[in-house]
Design an enzyme around this catalytic site. Structure first.
Site, short mmCIF file in Angstrom:
data_model
loop_
_atom_site.label_atom_id
_atom_site.label_comp_id
_atom_site.label_asym_id
_atom_site.label_seq_id
_atom_site.Cartn_x
_atom_site.Cartn_y
_atom_site.Cartn_z
N LYS A 48 10.64 102.93 64.23
CA LYS A 48 9.99 101.22 63.93
C LYS A 48 10.97 100.40 63.82
O LYS A 48 11.95 100.71 64.15
CB LYS A 48 10.06 101.25 62.12
CG LYS A 48 9.08 102.71 61.92
CD LYS A 48 9.19 102.94 60.28
CE LYS A 48 8.37 104.03 59.66
NZ LYS A 48 7.94 104.27 58.51
N ASP A 73 4.36 108.51 46.63
CA ASP A 73 5.87 108.68 46.00
C ASP A 73 6.44 109.36 45.07
O ASP A 73 8.19 110.53 45.84
CB ASP A 73 6.47 107.32 46.41
CG ASP A 73 6.08 106.53 47.98
OD1 ASP A 73 5.55 106.93 49.02
OD2 ASP A 73 6.25 105.43 48.07
N TYR A 105 6.21 95.80 60.59
CA TYR A 105 6.79 96.69 61.44
C TYR A 105 5.80 96.81 62.55
O TYR A 105 4.61 97.08 63.11
CB TYR A 105 7.74 97.28 60.48
CG TYR A 105 6.21 98.64 60.05
CD1 TYR A 105 6.19 100.09 60.42
CD2 TYR A 105 5.90 98.38 58.54
CE1 TYR A 105 5.39 101.03 59.43
CE2 TYR A 105 4.65 99.04 57.98
CZ TYR A 105 4.68 100.25 58.55
OH TYR A 105 3.53 101.06 57.73
N HIS A 155 9.40 107.54 53.61
CA HIS A 155 8.79 108.16 54.43
C HIS A 155 9.33 108.49 55.60
O HIS A 155 9.94 108.14 56.52
CB HIS A 155 7.21 107.42 54.02
CG HIS A 155 6.78 106.61 53.58
ND1 HIS A 155 6.12 105.45 53.06
CD2 HIS A 155 6.62 107.86 52.32
CE1 HIS A 155 5.91 105.35 52.06
NE2 HIS A 155 5.98 106.62 50.96
#
Length: 188
Positions: free
Chosen positions: A72, A170, A132, A62
């Site tokens: 991130k 996905d 995260y 992603h």
């Protein structure tokens, strides 16, 4: 905290100094000034996210397109994952390359993933709690992905294909060659 540049130098492995005693342990998981001094630019994290998974759950690959791209800082609170980062910056020397690092509650590693990279992970333990920080908010129109099993990338997810649990979304991501990518190699 010890910072180590990976084979893709903009992606940084963060190894904390852990203080253990008979009560448990303590470590600093993030210290803004030390972190920014190492990477050389400011990162203003605005949101913390947490995901729970089981063994074989694969989330990724992603990313978000500018101006909604996200940096991130990822870590595992429980269990272990194989964390994968793919360089999608068209003019970067590492364009199309990936790194894969196991991060776990035992090693307490964190991985900094700057803007310009696709990210995914797979659960290697029966239970995973993955946390995260991001430096930009989610924007559905900017959301993009790359199929996890793209032959060009050749990612070894460390589990057999039949063990993987993947969302329909996905499974429908495009190949790397058809994905929207970053047109420059700026990471912030």
């Amino acid at each position: 905290m010890k910072f180590i540049k990976t084979e893709i130098p903009e992606v940084v492995l963060c190894k904390p100094t852990v203080f253990n005693d008979d009560r448990g342990y303590f470590f600093e998981s993030f210290k803004k000034n030390t972190f920014e001094n190492f990477i050389g630019y400011p990162v203003n994290f605005c949101q913390d996210n947490e995901a729970k998974s089981t063994k074989g759950v694969l989330r990724g690959l992603h990313y978000q397109l500018p101006p909604f791209a996200q940096s991130k800082l990822v870590r595992v609170v429980k269990g272990s994952v194989l964390d994968v980062v793919v360089d999608i910056r068209k003019n970067a020397p590492t364009f199309g390359k990936y790194i894969a690092i196991e991060i776990s509650e035992e090693n307490k590693y964190q991985l900094f993933i700057p803007r310009g990279f696709a990210h995914g992970y797979v659960g290697l333990s029966d239970e995973v709690i993955f946390m995260y920080k991001v430096d930009n908010y989610y924007n559905q129109e900017a959301e993009r992905g790359i199929i996890y099993n793209d032959n060009f990338l050749g990612i070894d997810w460390k589990l057999d294909e039949k063990e993987l649990i993947i969302s329909e979304k996905d499974k429908a991501q495009p190949l790397f060659k058809n994905a929207d990518i970053f047109e420059n190699n700026k990471t912030y």
